[in-house]
Design an enzyme around this catalytic site. Structure first.
Site, PDB file in Angstrom:
ATOM      1  CB  CYS A 193      14.217 -23.760  -3.001  1.00 42.50           C
ATOM      2  SG  CYS A 193      13.916 -23.055  -1.386  1.00 42.50           S
ATOM      3  CG  HIS A 194      17.070 -20.073  -0.949  1.00 40.93           C
ATOM      4  ND1 HIS A 194      15.982 -20.639  -0.334  1.00 40.93           N
ATOM      5  CD2 HIS A 194      17.155 -18.804  -0.484  1.00 40.93           C
ATOM      6  CE1 HIS A 194      15.436 -19.746   0.493  1.00 40.93           C
ATOM      7  NE2 HIS A 194      16.118 -18.628   0.415  1.00 40.93           N
TER       8      HIS A 194
END
Length: 168
Positions: free
Chosen positions: A102-103
């Protein structure tokens, strides 16, 4: 048995921490939660709580075999910490596993470890990953030398599978 560091701060994506963490432990590996400070509760977006076991200032790459970076809002807080960035840079210099979902790749961007690698991520940071020198792939999991990346919680099974392959 590998020694695996999980980098964590408030706002992490709960399943992206919980599922890889439990899978790595169940596979018999040793886990350590590293935060911005030692013995601090880190709260996930939906309320899961983990307590940091070590502060970033207290860790060295030589003490670990791999680093996993869950996504959500936590990577933004982690990437501006010089000790976290130093640690990830040192782990990469030793060609040890760095996995982010994800991030999570935001921390890799700040540590300058994506240049020349293939990577994926949450679509919102795709351009940042490209600007960091990575060849972006819109795939559930991308393995590029010592770097493993995935996009979102739905990609967790593939992300976990590739982490466990590298750790074995």
């Amino acid at each position: 048995m590998a020694k695996v560091a999980f980098l964590l701060a408030n706002g992490f994506e709960d399943s992206e921490m919980k599922n890889p963490y439990e899978a790595v432990r169940e596979a018999g590996h040793e886990t350590t939660i590293i935060g911005l400070e030692k013995n601090v509760e880190c709260k996930g977006k939906t309320g899961t709580v983990y307590t940091s076991e070590l502060a970033a200032t207290d860790v060295k790459a030589t003490d670990f075999d791999a680093v996993i970076i869950p996504g959500g809002g936590a990577p933004e807080a982690l990437r501006v910490n010089d000790d976290i960035v130093r640690f990830v840079r040192e782990v990469n210099a030793q060609s040890k596993l760095i996995a982010g979902i994800c991030h999570g790749p935001q921390v890799m961007i700040s540590a300058n470890v994506l240049d020349g690698k293939q990577a994926t991520c949450y679509i919102g940071i795709r351009d940042d990953v490209k600007l960091a020198g990575a060849d972006f792939k819109d795939e559930e999991v991308v393995v590029s030398e010592n770097i493993i990346t995935s996009r979102t919680p739905k990609d967790e099974p593939a992300f976990i599978r590739e982490i466990l392959v590298k750790l074995s």
